[in-house]
Motif scaffolding. Sequence first.
Motif, PDB file in Angstrom:
ATOM      1  N   CYS A 374       0.307 -16.427  -9.833  1.00  0.00           N
ATOM      2  CA  CYS A 374      -0.674 -15.730 -10.464  1.00  0.00           C
ATOM      3  C   CYS A 374      -2.079 -15.731  -9.410  1.00  0.00           C
ATOM      4  N   THR A 375      -2.068 -16.164  -8.605  1.00  0.00           N
ATOM      5  CA  THR A 375      -3.064 -16.344  -7.754  1.00  0.00           C
ATOM      6  C   THR A 375      -3.168 -14.987  -6.873  1.00  0.00           C
ATOM      7  N   ASN A 376      -2.034 -14.677  -6.331  1.00  0.00           N
ATOM      8  CA  ASN A 376      -1.786 -13.630  -5.277  1.00  0.00           C
ATOM      9  C   ASN A 376      -0.442 -12.947  -5.622  1.00  0.00           C
ATOM     10  N   GLY A 377      -0.193 -12.384  -6.767  1.00  0.00           N
ATOM     11  CA  GLY A 377       1.131 -11.792  -6.975  1.00  0.00           C
ATOM     12  C   GLY A 377       0.858 -10.537  -7.425  1.00  0.00           C
ATOM     13  N   ARG A 378      -0.531  -9.938  -7.335  1.00  0.00           N
ATOM     14  CA  ARG A 378      -0.828  -8.415  -7.881  1.00  0.00           C
ATOM     15  C   ARG A 378      -0.633  -7.359  -6.822  1.00  0.00           C
ATOM     16  N   LEU A 379      -0.517  -6.111  -7.384  1.00  0.00           N
ATOM     17  CA  LEU A 379      -0.627  -4.808  -6.402  1.00  0.00           C
ATOM     18  C   LEU A 379      -1.224  -5.007  -5.135  1.00  0.00           C
ATOM     19  N   SER A 380      -2.628  -5.070  -5.397  1.00  0.00           N
ATOM     20  CA  SER A 380      -3.443  -5.209  -4.061  1.00  0.00           C
ATOM     21  C   SER A 380      -2.763  -6.380  -3.007  1.00  0.00           C
ATOM     22  N   ASP A 381      -2.283  -7.432  -3.510  1.00  0.00           N
ATOM     23  CA  ASP A 381      -1.867  -8.224  -2.742  1.00  0.00           C
ATOM     24  C   ASP A 381      -0.684  -7.876  -1.830  1.00  0.00           C
ATOM     25  N   PHE A 382       0.188  -7.070  -2.476  1.00  0.00           N
ATOM     26  CA  PHE A 382       1.365  -6.696  -1.639  1.00  0.00           C
ATOM     27  C   PHE A 382       0.868  -5.263  -0.825  1.00  0.00           C
ATOM     28  N   GLU A 383      -0.031  -4.719  -1.209  1.00  0.00           N
ATOM     29  CA  GLU A 383      -0.298  -3.637  -0.462  1.00  0.00           C
ATOM     30  C   GLU A 383      -1.157  -3.849   0.849  1.00  0.00           C
ATOM     31  N   GLN A 384      -2.217  -5.036   0.665  1.00  0.00           N
ATOM     32  CA  GLN A 384      -2.849  -5.557   1.553  1.00  0.00           C
ATOM     33  C   GLN A 384      -1.809  -6.068   2.806  1.00  0.00           C
ATOM     34  N   VAL A 385      -0.529  -6.777   2.314  1.00  0.00           N
ATOM     35  CA  VAL A 385       0.084  -7.503   3.237  1.00  0.00           C
ATOM     36  C   VAL A 385       0.880  -6.408   4.001  1.00  0.00           C
ATOM     37  N   ALA A 386       1.652  -5.451   3.267  1.00  0.00           N
ATOM     38  CA  ALA A 386       2.498  -4.245   3.619  1.00  0.00           C
ATOM     39  C   ALA A 386       1.517  -3.754   4.695  1.00  0.00           C
ATOM     40  N   ALA A 387       0.159  -3.554   4.721  1.00  0.00           N
ATOM     41  CA  ALA A 387      -0.465  -2.558   5.489  1.00  0.00           C
ATOM     42  C   ALA A 387      -0.352  -3.431   6.946  1.00  0.00           C
ATOM     43  N   VAL A 388      -0.483  -4.671   7.164  1.00  0.00           N
ATOM     44  CA  VAL A 388      -0.293  -5.368   8.350  1.00  0.00           C
ATOM     45  C   VAL A 388       1.137  -5.724   8.649  1.00  0.00           C
ATOM     46  N   LEU A 389       2.045  -5.663   7.647  1.00  0.00           N
ATOM     47  CA  LEU A 389       3.503  -6.255   8.059  1.00  0.00           C
ATOM     48  C   LEU A 389       4.398  -4.968   8.948  1.00  0.00           C
ATOM     49  N   LYS A 390       3.856  -3.824   8.414  1.00  0.00           N
ATOM     50  CA  LYS A 390       4.777  -2.531   8.644  1.00  0.00           C
ATOM     51  C   LYS A 390       4.617  -2.653  10.215  1.00  0.00           C
ATOM     52  N   GLY A 391       6.402  -2.657  10.487  1.00  0.00           N
ATOM     53  CA  GLY A 391       6.606  -2.424  11.877  1.00  0.00           C
ATOM     54  C   GLY A 391       6.848  -3.812  12.596  1.00  0.00           C
ATOM     55  N   ARG A 392       6.564  -4.853  11.782  1.00  0.00           N
ATOM     56  CA  ARG A 392       6.734  -6.165  12.362  1.00  0.00           C
ATOM     57  C   ARG A 392       7.951  -7.006  11.735  1.00  0.00           C
ATOM     58  N   LYS A 393       8.092  -8.026  12.050  1.00  0.00           N
ATOM     59  CA  LYS A 393       9.443  -8.617  11.827  1.00  0.00           C
ATOM     60  C   LYS A 393       9.173 -10.173  11.466  1.00  0.00           C
ATOM     61  N   VAL A 394       9.811 -10.876  10.287  1.00  0.00           N
ATOM     62  CA  VAL A 394       9.636 -12.057   9.942  1.00  0.00           C
ATOM     63  C   VAL A 394      10.363 -12.884  11.199  1.00  0.00           C
ATOM     64  N   ASN A 395       9.584 -13.679  11.534  1.00  0.00           N
ATOM     65  CA  ASN A 395      10.608 -14.707  12.439  1.00  0.00           C
ATOM     66  C   ASN A 395      11.961 -15.345  11.744  1.00  0.00           C
ATOM     67  N   PRO A 396      12.993 -15.180  12.720  1.00  0.00           N
ATOM     68  CA  PRO A 396      14.364 -15.458  12.196  1.00  0.00           C
ATOM     69  C   PRO A 396      14.341 -16.913  11.616  1.00  0.00           C
ATOM     70  N   THR A 397      13.492 -17.837  12.145  1.00  0.00           N
ATOM     71  CA  THR A 397      13.542 -19.167  11.499  1.00  0.00           C
ATOM     72  C   THR A 397      12.847 -19.265  10.068  1.00  0.00           C
ATOM     73  N   VAL A 398      12.413 -18.245   9.598  1.00  0.00           N
ATOM     74  CA  VAL A 398      11.860 -18.444   8.416  1.00  0.00           C
ATOM     75  C   VAL A 398      12.224 -17.677   7.188  1.00  0.00           C
ATOM     76  N   SER A 406       4.649  -9.146 -11.908  1.00  0.00           N
ATOM     77  CA  SER A 406       4.975  -8.501 -13.073  1.00  0.00           C
ATOM     78  C   SER A 406       5.801  -7.377 -12.987  1.00  0.00           C
ATOM     79  N   GLU A 407       6.366  -6.904 -13.913  1.00  0.00           N
ATOM     80  CA  GLU A 407       7.288  -5.773 -13.955  1.00  0.00           C
ATOM     81  C   GLU A 407       6.488  -4.592 -13.432  1.00  0.00           C
ATOM     82  N   LYS A 408       5.151  -4.418 -14.128  1.00  0.00           N
ATOM     83  CA  LYS A 408       4.217  -3.506 -13.742  1.00  0.00           C
ATOM     84  C   LYS A 408       4.146  -3.283 -12.212  1.00  0.00           C
ATOM     85  N   VAL A 409       3.769  -4.677 -11.797  1.00  0.00           N
ATOM     86  CA  VAL A 409       3.346  -4.826 -10.341  1.00  0.00           C
ATOM     87  C   VAL A 409       4.540  -4.172  -9.442  1.00  0.00           C
ATOM     88  N   ASP A 410       5.703  -4.837  -9.967  1.00  0.00           N
ATOM     89  CA  ASP A 410       6.979  -4.404  -9.337  1.00  0.00           C
ATOM     90  C   ASP A 410       7.128  -2.844  -9.105  1.00  0.00           C
TER      91      ASP A 410
END
Lengths: 500, 200
Positions: A374-398, A406-410
Amino acid sequence: MGIEEVVFHAKIAVLLSLTGAIVAKNLYPGKNLYQKVWDDHVVQQLDNGQFQLFIALHLIHEVTSPQAFGMLKDKGLKVAYPARTFATVDHIIPTDDQSRPLADDMAEKMVQVLSDATREHGIEFFPPESGSQGIVHVVGPELGLTQPGMTIGCGDSHTSTHGAFGCIALGIGTSQVRDLLASQTIAMDPLKVRRIRIEGELSPGVTAKDVILHIIRILGVNGGVGFAYEYAGSVIENMTMDERMTVCNMSIEGGARCGYVNPDETTFEFLRGRERVPEGDAFDAIVEKWRTYASDADASYDDEVTFDAADIKPTVTWGVTPGQAISIDEIIPDPKSVDGLEKSLISDALDYMQLQANQPIKGTKIDVAFLGSCTNGRLSDFEQVAAVLKGRKVNPTVRAIAVPGSEKVDKAARELNLHLIFEEAGFEWRKPGCSMCLAMNPDKLKGDEVCASSSNRNFIGRQGSSTGRTILMSPIMVAAAAIEGKVADAREVFGLVGSR
Amino acid sequence: MNKPSTKVTKFNGKGVYVRGNDIDTDRIIPARFLKCVTFDELGPALFYDVRFDVDGNSKGHVLDQVQHQGAEILISDANFGCGSSREHAPQAIQKFGLKAVIADSFAEIFHGNCTTLGIPCVTMDKSEREKLVSLIETDPEAEIIIDLEDLKVVCANNIFNIHLKESAREAFLAGTCDPLDSLLSATDEIARIATKLGYA
Ligand code: SF4
């Protein structure tokens, strides 16, 4: 103004309203939002000196409310205002398979008890697949149930989130949930009000989460005891509603019973067109009413603190309370630098976290990245992260999970194809719920894993393992840590300079 | 529910000191024990993760030390009960057999939850509270008497001043820790406010 004076003022206000006198405004020129909302909702003063407060909106979920229905039954009472109460399930709901019956028998039972109780008492319930289920503090605002000038009660401490709309939003215990169901009121002592102004402009890569972590770090985890926090200043005024919710959400971690932001055009625009908000002329009329709740320019406060936005950096925790935090470029504190109990608290926290004094927090290896809550699970949180995540990969150790609030955010995130960006980067995109914010569903840390988490609590055992370790940070900092496999500075990882 | 309908103004028993500031509700009752629809089974899970290892063996926590068995007064440091609003925390304390809590300060919601359940949360000045702790560490059998009427704690011939939020003290003295009946007595006024604010 001391607490006695607040009580005195509140008593006068009640007396005046009881006798029908309407001179209160002239006697006390300026009022803050807390006082206005309080005065509007006070029913009476009780014999023990507390006040009976009418609660405009009651939100319930499966963990703290089933017992309250049991208590009601024992006393042969009915729900007084069922139309003022709304229910959803969030804490225990799995984020992978939500099909019923749930795999965990006790979880299934809790959902069932809530579902039966709401049906029996005529309370609206948003179960999974209803399109409106989610974390209760995400659901209330997005449906427009949360509105300026309301008093809100919920058996969950992060009810403070709703204060972002200019509400007195209170976390309550189960006995109070019972009181609220039975009478639509609760008994409480008035709070003092501290205005916290954050002035200036945040630097690139510094987010609302860093603002609140910084405030808690400076004022302390019990600095707010007895207070409502009013967040103000140019930084807050420029924030979106989602950002204001992030700040208000963690008021409780700072010890404050609630926190709020004065409603303004940003608030009204957010609410326009929401499912449970009036439309057309009725909307214009209600906006006029909402406006009147904002603190007057000449309002007085029990305390005032001002922060300079330029001092706020990306902030992360190193210990086992949200106040044990430093900025990303600082070193971990040394217990030797302090005396007494504080010394043992720091060394106990470092032992638990398996961290060394005087070392940088940056570079601390992580095992899990959790984006949600509930602190950071709203649409804008995912938008903000998606903007920097695009084209990058999570470290395989993580192991990285993204959990919409919410279902609406999803749904909104999927419409923007954000889930694909997360999945391509190596995150699992889950179904909505509290997930790894706390250990009441299958999403848990294992052993002494370290989790970079966008949630709000790093208490011992919070994420489901009695030796699990939590490092709180902003969503983009979680993304940076996920990519690097260790605590990292998002500004460096994503080259965030020049733009907010 | 174990609520005092009659007035109780004195609480006495052996004390036990759980050291630490900011002891949070997750520590008092780990979240996995919240999966319940009644509070009845919570007592044994009090402070579970700091008392037991992953295999359920005692780690020798103060609550499990032989000399503190049967303690009824919990003593701690500052900001006790911070974190969640869950009533499971005071419920676990009560079900464990503890009747009152003494600390330097309390988190707000926890304090309110305890009062409603009839558990007084009293504060003492730090130096006096430290002295009280040293008394029970010297003699774990020493009886602590908390007197809410006179706002005093008596232990081993020492008398200490205590503080309790006025509204909570009034509630204990009047035997009205549970406010529900008073709340329900104002039905008409509640309806008037609901109508006035457009919530009816
Ligand atoms: S997301 Fe976490 S803090 Fe928020 S309501 Fe759920 S468990 Fe509580």
